[in-house]
Scaffold this motif. Structure first.
Motif, mmCIF file in Angstrom:
data_model
loop_
_atom_site.group_PDB
_atom_site.id
_atom_site.type_symbol
_atom_site.label_atom_id
_atom_site.label_comp_id
_atom_site.label_asym_id
_atom_site.label_seq_id
_atom_site.Cartn_x
_atom_site.Cartn_y
_atom_site.Cartn_z
ATOM 1 N N LEU A 1 0.749 -1.053 0.022
ATOM 2 C CA LEU A 1 -0.084 -0.113 0.054
ATOM 3 C C LEU A 1 1.009 1.087 -0.037
ATOM 4 C CD1 LEU A 1 -3.124 0.738 0.295
ATOM 5 C CD2 LEU A 1 -2.772 0.995 2.725
ATOM 6 N N ILE A 2 0.822 2.269 -1.024
ATOM 7 C CA ILE A 2 1.397 3.512 -1.006
ATOM 8 C C ILE A 2 0.137 4.433 -1.125
ATOM 9 C CG2 ILE A 2 1.425 2.937 -3.516
ATOM 10 C CD1 ILE A 2 4.283 4.877 -3.355
ATOM 11 N N GLY A 3 0.235 5.394 -0.018
ATOM 12 C CA GLY A 3 -0.746 6.050 0.109
ATOM 13 C C GLY A 3 -1.956 5.423 0.258
ATOM 14 N N GLU A 4 -2.975 5.765 -0.439
ATOM 15 C CA GLU A 4 -4.168 4.916 -0.576
ATOM 16 C C GLU A 4 -4.212 3.893 -1.941
ATOM 17 O OE1 GLU A 4 -6.614 5.244 1.789
ATOM 18 O OE2 GLU A 4 -5.406 6.638 2.799
ATOM 19 N N ARG A 5 -3.217 3.710 -2.480
ATOM 20 C CA ARG A 5 -3.186 3.103 -3.749
ATOM 21 C C ARG A 5 -2.398 1.678 -3.625
ATOM 22 N NH1 ARG A 5 -1.645 5.143 -9.673
ATOM 23 N NH2 ARG A 5 -1.072 3.387 -10.726
ATOM 24 N N THR A 6 -2.965 0.444 -4.053
ATOM 25 C CA THR A 6 -2.550 -0.716 -3.748
ATOM 26 C C THR A 6 -1.372 -0.970 -4.976
ATOM 27 O OG1 THR A 6 -4.360 -1.765 -3.231
ATOM 28 C CG2 THR A 6 -2.940 -3.135 -4.120
ATOM 29 N N PHE A 7 -0.238 -1.679 -4.466
ATOM 30 C CA PHE A 7 0.705 -2.233 -5.575
ATOM 31 C C PHE A 7 0.926 -3.783 -5.369
ATOM 32 C CE2 PHE A 7 3.288 -0.361 -2.321
ATOM 33 C CZ PHE A 7 4.309 -1.310 -1.876
ATOM 34 N N VAL B 1 14.377 -5.116 5.171
ATOM 35 C CA VAL B 1 12.868 -5.336 5.228
ATOM 36 C C VAL B 1 12.113 -4.495 6.191
ATOM 37 C CG1 VAL B 1 13.363 -7.876 4.638
ATOM 38 C CG2 VAL B 1 13.306 -7.293 7.034
ATOM 39 N N ALA B 2 10.960 -4.204 6.159
ATOM 40 C CA ALA B 2 9.923 -3.304 6.651
ATOM 41 C C ALA B 2 8.712 -3.693 6.943
ATOM 42 C CB ALA B 2 10.547 -1.846 6.296
ATOM 43 N N HIS B 3 7.993 -3.145 7.745
ATOM 44 C CA HIS B 3 6.687 -3.232 7.889
ATOM 45 C C HIS B 3 6.112 -1.711 7.446
ATOM 46 C CE1 HIS B 3 7.549 -6.074 11.039
ATOM 47 N NE2 HIS B 3 6.711 -6.997 10.614
ATOM 48 N N GLU B 4 6.830 -0.749 7.541
ATOM 49 C CA GLU B 4 6.319 0.428 7.057
ATOM 50 C C GLU B 4 7.771 1.405 6.666
ATOM 51 O OE1 GLU B 4 2.980 3.055 8.920
ATOM 52 O OE2 GLU B 4 4.694 4.188 9.392
ATOM 53 N N VAL B 5 7.581 2.249 5.601
ATOM 54 C CA VAL B 5 8.460 3.166 5.077
ATOM 55 C C VAL B 5 8.150 4.341 4.709
ATOM 56 C CG1 VAL B 5 10.032 3.206 3.028
ATOM 57 C CG2 VAL B 5 9.776 1.122 3.875
ATOM 58 N N ARG C 1 3.750 7.513 2.242
ATOM 59 C CA ARG C 1 3.824 6.269 3.296
ATOM 60 C C ARG C 1 3.691 5.026 2.536
ATOM 61 N NH1 ARG C 1 3.902 6.697 8.734
ATOM 62 N NH2 ARG C 1 3.526 8.737 8.507
ATOM 63 N N LEU C 2 4.418 3.986 2.886
ATOM 64 C CA LEU C 2 4.309 2.660 2.440
ATOM 65 C C LEU C 2 4.132 1.769 3.412
ATOM 66 C CD1 LEU C 2 6.859 4.214 0.406
ATOM 67 C CD2 LEU C 2 6.123 2.255 -1.060
ATOM 68 N N SER C 3 3.199 0.689 3.304
ATOM 69 C CA SER C 3 2.965 -0.138 4.167
ATOM 70 C C SER C 3 2.614 -1.607 3.397
ATOM 71 C CB SER C 3 1.854 0.064 5.346
ATOM 72 O OG SER C 3 0.747 0.322 4.626
ATOM 73 N N ILE C 4 2.251 -2.498 4.372
ATOM 74 C CA ILE C 4 2.100 -3.939 3.662
ATOM 75 C C ILE C 4 0.532 -4.389 4.534
ATOM 76 C CG2 ILE C 4 3.395 -5.164 5.823
ATOM 77 C CD1 ILE C 4 3.775 -6.457 2.088
#
Length: 257
Positions: A55-61, A174-178, A203-206
Motif C-alpha cells: 500500500l502506497i498512500g491509498e493505492r495498492t501495488f 525489510v520493513a513493515h512501514e517505510v 507512506r508505504l505499508s504492507i
C-alpha cells in the motif's frame, strides 16, 4: 494492482493471466509466462493462496514502488520495450548527477537513509539479483516490505554497482512501514511500472494476507522442494565412514610395525 485492490476489498478471489510485458507477479506465483492461457486453469482446477499487498498512500501495488533515479527511468519511453537496457543506459548518469528532489527514507522509525539516489520498495523482499534486475520473490506472504536503497558518490561507483558489485552504496532491508520524505512537495514514483506524481511525505505499508489468489494446481515456475534429510541414513553413513577410517588407521599402524 487496481483489480487486486477491488478483489481484496470485496473478499473475492483473484486470477492472474500473465499477458503483460515482464509479469513479475506471475513469475513469482510460478505461472507459465509463455502460456498466458494456462492461468485460466485456475478456474477449472485451481488452488487458493492468501498473499500480501503493498500500500502506497491509498493505492495498492502488487510488485514495487520506485523513487529517485528508478522512478525517472520508469518515465522513459524506452522503458517498456527494454527495461534492463534502459536501466543500464540511464542509471549511471542519474545516480551520479545528484539531480531531482532530496529524499530521506525512514524505515519502521528505526533506520534512516539520508539522500539515496534510488529507492525500490517491494511487496515482500526480492532475492537480490542486482540493481537493474532485483530477481524474484520466493514468497509473497511474509508480511514484510523489501527495501533496496542506492547511494553512490560518482559515475564510476554507479557503474561498478550496476555490474553486480554490492559495494557500500547499496543497502537491502525489510520493513513493515517505510516513510519517504522530500524537500519537494510532489515527487515522481513508479508504481508497478506506472509513472505517477505523489504528494510528500509518501507512506508505504504492507497488508498481510489481504488478497485471495486462485492459481492452477500445476505451476511450472514453483521451485521443487528439496527432499527431507534422512537422519537415520545420515547417522549410518557417518558411522560407516568412521569405522572405515579407524580400520585404515589400524592397518597403517600395523604396516609401520
Amino acid at each position: 494492482a487496481l483489480v487486486a485492490a477491488v478483489a481484496a476489498e470485496n473478499g473475492l478471489p483473484f486470477v492472474v493471466v500473465s499477458a503483460g510485458t515482464r509479469n513479475h507477479f506471475a513469475m513469482d506465483l510460478g505461472l507459465d509466462r509463455e502460456r498466458p492461457d494456462a492461468g485460466l486453469d485456475a478456474l477449472r482446477d485451481g488452488v487458493e493462496l492468501s498473499l500480501d499487498l503493498g500500500l502506497i498512500g491509498e493505492r495498492t501495488f502488487v510488485n514495487n514502488a520506485s523513487f529517485g533515479a528508478y522512478a525517472e527511468v520508469v518515465q522513459s519511453p524506452a522503458y517498456r520495450d527494454d527495461k534492463r537496457g534502459t536501466m543500464l543506459r540511464l542509471l549511471p548518469e542519474m545516480l551520479s548527477g545528484q539531480r531531482g528532489p532530496h529524499l530521506v527514507v525512514r524505515i519502521d522509525d528505526e533506520v534512516v537513509i539520508e539522500g539515496p539516489q534510488a529507492l525500490l520498495v517491494s511487496n515482500n523482499p526480492y532475492e537480490f539479483g542486482g540493481p537493474t534486475e532485483p530477481g524474484r520473490r520466493a514468497r509473497l506472504d511474509t508480511g514484510l516490505l523489501g527495501v533496496i536503497a542506492i547511494t553512490v558518490d560518482n559515475a564510476e561507483h554507479a557503474v561498478e554497482l550496476l555490474r553486480g558489485s554490492r559495494g557500500r552504496g547499496l543497502r537491502t532491508l525489510v520493513a513493515h512501514e517505510v516513510l519517504v520524505e522530500s524537500d519537494a512537495p510532489r515527487i515522481p514514483v513508479g508504481i508497478d511500472g506506472e509513472a505517477v506524481l505523489m504528494p510528500t511525505p509518501v507512506r508505504l505499508s504492507i497488508q498481510p494476507l489481504a488478497l485471495r489468489v486462485r492459481v492452477p494446481r500445476e505451476r511450472p515456475g514453483v521451485p521443487r522442494p528439496k527432499p527431507p534429510i534422512d537422519l537415520a541414513l545420515l547417522r549410518h553413513q557417518a558411522l560407516a565412514t568412521a569405522r572405515l577410517a579407524s580400520t585404515r588407521h589400524r592397518h597403517r599402524d600395523r604396516d609401520r610395525k
